[in-house]
Design a protein around this motif. Structure first.
Motif, PDB file in Angstrom:
ATOM      1  N   LYS A  92       0.526  -0.901  -0.005  1.00  0.00           N
ATOM      2  CA  LYS A  92       0.274   0.690  -0.225  1.00  0.00           C
ATOM      3  C   LYS A  92       0.964   1.201   0.034  1.00  0.00           C
ATOM      4  O   LYS A  92       2.167   1.179   0.914  1.00  0.00           O
ATOM      5  CB  LYS A  92      -1.007  -0.332   1.208  1.00  0.00           C
ATOM      6  N   SER A  93      -0.027   2.717  -0.716  1.00  0.00           N
ATOM      7  CA  SER A  93       0.843   3.206  -0.302  1.00  0.00           C
ATOM      8  C   SER A  93       2.035   4.248   0.387  1.00  0.00           C
ATOM      9  O   SER A  93       0.746   3.669   1.950  1.00  0.00           O
ATOM     10  CB  SER A  93       0.089   4.291  -1.002  1.00  0.00           C
ATOM     11  N   GLY A  94       3.074   4.010   1.395  1.00  0.00           N
ATOM     12  CA  GLY A  94       3.609   4.887   2.185  1.00  0.00           C
ATOM     13  C   GLY A  94       3.982   3.722   3.137  1.00  0.00           C
ATOM     14  O   GLY A  94       4.304   4.136   3.931  1.00  0.00           O
ATOM     15  N   SER A  95       3.900   2.520   2.949  1.00  0.00           N
ATOM     16  CA  SER A  95       3.009   1.468   4.295  1.00  0.00           C
ATOM     17  C   SER A  95       4.940  -0.240   2.888  1.00  0.00           C
ATOM     18  O   SER A  95       4.969   0.466   1.792  1.00  0.00           O
ATOM     19  CB  SER A  95       2.026   0.070   3.989  1.00  0.00           C
ATOM     20  N   TYR A  96       5.439  -0.922   4.127  1.00  0.00           N
ATOM     21  CA  TYR A  96       5.515  -1.565   3.917  1.00  0.00           C
ATOM     22  C   TYR A  96       5.704  -2.245   4.002  1.00  0.00           C
ATOM     23  O   TYR A  96       6.272  -3.915   3.929  1.00  0.00           O
ATOM     24  CB  TYR A  96       7.507  -1.342   4.356  1.00  0.00           C
ATOM     25  N   LEU A 102      12.072   3.072   4.263  1.00  0.00           N
ATOM     26  CA  LEU A 102      11.049   2.962   3.923  1.00  0.00           C
ATOM     27  C   LEU A 102      11.694   1.770   3.029  1.00  0.00           C
ATOM     28  O   LEU A 102      11.176   0.268   2.831  1.00  0.00           O
ATOM     29  CB  LEU A 102      10.125   4.213   2.889  1.00  0.00           C
ATOM     30  N   SER A 103      12.707   2.405   2.015  1.00  0.00           N
ATOM     31  CA  SER A 103      13.821   1.159   1.136  1.00  0.00           C
ATOM     32  C   SER A 103      13.471  -0.316   1.865  1.00  0.00           C
ATOM     33  O   SER A 103      13.819  -0.903   1.776  1.00  0.00           O
ATOM     34  CB  SER A 103      14.563   2.198   0.430  1.00  0.00           C
ATOM     35  N   ALA A 104      14.525   0.020   2.767  1.00  0.00           N
ATOM     36  CA  ALA A 104      15.330  -1.280   3.664  1.00  0.00           C
ATOM     37  C   ALA A 104      14.026  -2.541   4.265  1.00  0.00           C
ATOM     38  O   ALA A 104      13.918  -3.169   4.388  1.00  0.00           O
ATOM     39  CB  ALA A 104      16.054  -0.833   4.693  1.00  0.00           C
ATOM     40  N   LEU A 105      12.834  -0.622   4.990  1.00  0.00           N
ATOM     41  CA  LEU A 105      11.994  -1.973   4.902  1.00  0.00           C
ATOM     42  C   LEU A 105      11.324  -2.818   4.383  1.00  0.00           C
ATOM     43  O   LEU A 105      10.661  -4.072   5.366  1.00  0.00           O
ATOM     44  CB  LEU A 105      10.588  -1.343   6.005  1.00  0.00           C
ATOM     45  N   ARG A 106      10.696  -2.176   3.092  1.00  0.00           N
ATOM     46  CA  ARG A 106      10.184  -2.908   2.238  1.00  0.00           C
ATOM     47  C   ARG A 106      11.374  -4.021   1.608  1.00  0.00           C
ATOM     48  O   ARG A 106      10.744  -5.370   1.582  1.00  0.00           O
ATOM     49  CB  ARG A 106       9.848  -2.355   1.223  1.00  0.00           C
ATOM     50  N   ARG A 115       9.417   3.666  -7.740  1.00  0.00           N
ATOM     51  CA  ARG A 115       9.261   2.889  -6.591  1.00  0.00           C
ATOM     52  C   ARG A 115       9.214   1.522  -6.988  1.00  0.00           C
ATOM     53  O   ARG A 115       7.944   0.870  -7.638  1.00  0.00           O
ATOM     54  CB  ARG A 115       7.406   3.270  -6.110  1.00  0.00           C
ATOM     55  N   ARG A 116      10.283   0.902  -6.717  1.00  0.00           N
ATOM     56  CA  ARG A 116      10.284  -0.337  -7.291  1.00  0.00           C
ATOM     57  C   ARG A 116      10.880  -1.339  -5.865  1.00  0.00           C
ATOM     58  O   ARG A 116      12.234  -1.132  -5.695  1.00  0.00           O
ATOM     59  CB  ARG A 116      10.775  -0.894  -8.219  1.00  0.00           C
ATOM     60  N   THR A 117      10.756  -2.893  -6.009  1.00  0.00           N
ATOM     61  CA  THR A 117      11.606  -4.346  -5.372  1.00  0.00           C
ATOM     62  C   THR A 117      12.107  -4.425  -6.491  1.00  0.00           C
ATOM     63  O   THR A 117      11.983  -5.094  -7.402  1.00  0.00           O
ATOM     64  CB  THR A 117      11.001  -4.138  -4.049  1.00  0.00           C
TER      65      THR A 117
END
Length: 297
Positions: free
Chosen positions: A163-167, A214-218, A261-263
């Motif tokens: 979801k937007s802004g979430s991990y 945020l990127s690390a948590l995702r 915004r990608r993993t």
């Protein structure tokens, strides 16, 4: 063709609308229009995927062509040295056979590079097709799979994962992650790096300081899902975040921000396995080595 169909559908709707048709007829035309619009979007998505594949292939071809050109330049220099030796003293004549060995070795290496290029392009295409064949057309809009020099790159859009802004991983992403886990399990001897990336919009969430967090948590969420839900060995997994500092598009537009915004899941051989993938140049012959020693004396 698709655009002409959509234009025709729009014209039909306009004409029928002007004729005050029934609500049922109008609804049918509206459904037809929406179907055509969805087909157009799907074709556009496939076009974008094909463009990315073409860019990667072009870069590989350019790299190999540069190597081939460099070897041909060296071959021309060796040929010139050989011509000079033919008109020199008896000492120069002694080195002719050694220079011929070098020329032959260079010719073999040029052919080796050409064969490697053809083999690499074919292998990468087969691997990519095998890896993506289990993904649906809808999933391919949010999943990009590429194989470059034996390394598998799987890029997942954040719209599909979170979801937007979430991990926290969304329930809808479970089926796709299961297919990605199958790819990882097929490469059971390779290490896996999960890399989170964001756009440049500052995050404003409790307990999340910035886009680095945020990127690390995702990335960590994906690692734990692969371990806990799909049985991937955690010893193979590494989670990392690159925040907003590894963009693949401009953040000046919404479309560019969405791409950033990608993993990314990177399946990489271990060092000894990676060395096996590298095609080495032929070793110089003893005669060629002696020629170098003589010419430098």
């Amino acid at each position: 063709m698709k655009l002409r169909i959509i234009s025709s559908a729009l014209l039909m709707i306009a004409i029928v609308g002007a004729g005050c048709v029934s609500n049922k007829k109008f609804a049918q035309l509206q459904t037809t229009y929406n179907d055509l619009l969805n087909q157009n979007r799907a074709l556009d998505s496939k076009y974008q995927i094909a463009q990315r594949d073409l860019s990667g292939a072009t870069a590989r071809v350019q790299s190999l062509e540069e190597q081939i050109a460099s070897q041909r330049t060296g071959l021309a220099a060796l040929q010139a040295a050989l011509d000079k030796c033919l008109n020199s003293t008896s000492q120069g004549n002694t080195n002719i056979s050694k220079l011929v060995d070098e020329i032959n070795a260079s010719n073999r290496y040029i052919q080796h590079l050409v064969n490697t290029k053809n083999k690499s392009d074919s292998l990468n295409m087969v691997l990519t097709n095998n890896l993506t064949r289990s993904l649906s057309r809808e999933e391919l809009r949010d999943v990009d799979v590429q194989v470059l020099k034996g390394v598998v790159y799987i890029s997942l859009s954040d719209n599909m994962l979170y979801k937007s802004g979430s991990y926290e991983i969304s329930p809808a992403a479970g089926e796709t992650l299961g297919k990605i886990a199958k790819i990882i399990m097929d490469y059971k001897d390779y290490d896996v790096l999960i890399e989170g990336n964001t756009d440049n919009v500052p995050i404003s969430q409790k307990n999340i300081r910035n886009n680095w967090d945020l990127s690390a948590l995702r990335a960590s969420s994906v690692v734990q899902a692969l371990q806990n839900n799909y049985g991937v060995d955690p010893k193979r997994l590494t989670a990392g975040g690159r925040g907003e500092y590894n963009p693949i598009a401009s953040n000046d537009s919404d479309a560019g921000k969405m791409k950033n915004r990608r993993t990314q899941i990177i399946i990489t051989p271990k060092l000894d396995q990676f060395m096996e993938l590298i095609e080495k140049a032929p070793e110089p012959t003893e005669g060629a080595a002696a020629a170098d020693s003589t010419s430098g004396s």
